[in-house]
Scaffold this motif. Sequence first.
Motif, short mmCIF file in Angstrom:
data_model
loop_
_atom_site.label_atom_id
_atom_site.label_comp_id
_atom_site.label_asym_id
_atom_site.label_seq_id
_atom_site.Cartn_x
_atom_site.Cartn_y
_atom_site.Cartn_z
N ASP A 1 0.83 -1.20 0.00
CA ASP A 1 0.00 0.00 0.00
C ASP A 1 0.87 1.25 0.00
OD1 ASP A 1 -2.33 -1.53 0.04
OD2 ASP A 1 -2.59 -1.34 2.22
N LYS A 2 1.87 1.27 0.86
CA LYS A 2 2.75 2.43 0.97
C LYS A 2 3.51 2.67 -0.33
CE LYS A 2 6.32 4.42 3.91
NZ LYS A 2 7.21 4.23 5.05
N ALA A 3 3.86 1.56 -1.03
CA ALA A 3 4.58 1.66 -2.30
C ALA A 3 3.65 2.02 -3.47
CB ALA A 3 5.31 0.35 -2.59
N GLY A 4 2.34 2.04 -3.21
CA GLY A 4 1.39 2.38 -4.28
C GLY A 4 1.20 1.27 -5.29
N ILE A 5 1.43 0.02 -4.86
CA ILE A 5 1.31 -1.14 -5.75
C ILE A 5 -0.10 -1.70 -5.69
CG2 ILE A 5 2.15 -3.48 -6.20
CD1 ILE A 5 4.27 -1.29 -6.76
N SER A 6 -0.68 -1.94 -6.85
CA SER A 6 -2.01 -2.52 -6.95
C SER A 6 -1.91 -4.04 -6.80
CB SER A 6 -2.61 -2.16 -8.31
OG SER A 6 -3.88 -2.74 -8.44
N TYR A 7 -2.77 -4.61 -5.96
CA TYR A 7 -2.78 -6.05 -5.73
C TYR A 7 -4.16 -6.47 -5.25
CZ TYR A 7 -2.54 -4.83 -0.80
OH TYR A 7 -2.82 -4.30 0.43
N THR A 8 -4.43 -7.77 -5.32
CA THR A 8 -5.63 -8.32 -4.71
C THR A 8 -5.19 -9.41 -3.74
OG1 THR A 8 -5.93 -9.91 -6.52
CG2 THR A 8 -7.14 -7.84 -6.68
N PHE B 1 7.77 -9.01 0.80
CA PHE B 1 7.36 -7.63 1.05
C PHE B 1 7.31 -7.33 2.54
CE2 PHE B 1 4.96 -9.08 -2.76
CZ PHE B 1 5.66 -8.35 -3.71
N GLY B 2 7.84 -6.20 2.95
CA GLY B 2 7.69 -5.75 4.33
C GLY B 2 8.44 -6.56 5.35
N GLN B 3 9.55 -7.15 4.96
CA GLN B 3 10.34 -7.91 5.92
C GLN B 3 10.95 -6.99 6.97
OE1 GLN B 3 13.20 -10.33 3.81
NE2 GLN B 3 11.61 -11.57 2.85
N LYS C 1 9.51 -3.93 -8.94
CA LYS C 1 9.68 -2.52 -8.59
C LYS C 1 9.62 -2.33 -7.07
CE LYS C 1 7.41 1.94 -9.14
NZ LYS C 1 6.21 2.60 -9.64
N ALA C 2 8.61 -2.90 -6.43
CA ALA C 2 8.42 -2.74 -4.99
C ALA C 2 9.61 -3.30 -4.21
CB ALA C 2 7.13 -3.42 -4.54
N LEU C 3 10.20 -4.36 -4.71
CA LEU C 3 11.30 -5.03 -4.02
C LEU C 3 12.68 -4.50 -4.43
CD1 LEU C 3 9.93 -8.67 -4.37
CD2 LEU C 3 10.05 -7.34 -2.25
#
Length: 157
Positions: free
Chosen positions: A12-19, A106-108, A146-148
Amino acid sequence: MAKTTQATRFLDKAGISYTVQTYDYDPNAFKVGLQAASAIGEPASRVLKTLMAEVDGKPVCAVIPSNEEASMKKLAAIFNGKHAHMLTPHDAERLTGYHVGGISPFGQRKRVPVAFEEQALGEPYVVMNGGGRGLQVKLLPADAIKALSAITASVIA
């Protein structure tokens, strides 16, 4: 099951779209990634597993299809090292802040370099652990990379 985890907050903080997808986690499954793929009805090549390893004593993360095995030789080379080995479950949990079976890239707790299997780039989307046992996130491979800030390379044996 909570659908908000450190991993989803990170995305969410990275602005990544996911389900988010959930399934009944089987603690006795021989291969957690394959069990997840079967439970959510996705090809194993599209459901990626998170592997925690060390290269020359430094922690790294490898994200590969759940039906594949990582090459420790390739992983070492990707990170300009000589030796790579998998972390023990205890060390992986301590490093990431997640429980085995629910380790997300993500978020480790501690951000480490990530190698993302290049084969996954051919998938229209990928499914990865969302930070909890039985919790998966579905997103575009490019968004995950990108997020990682991941390196894309051939990681599989």
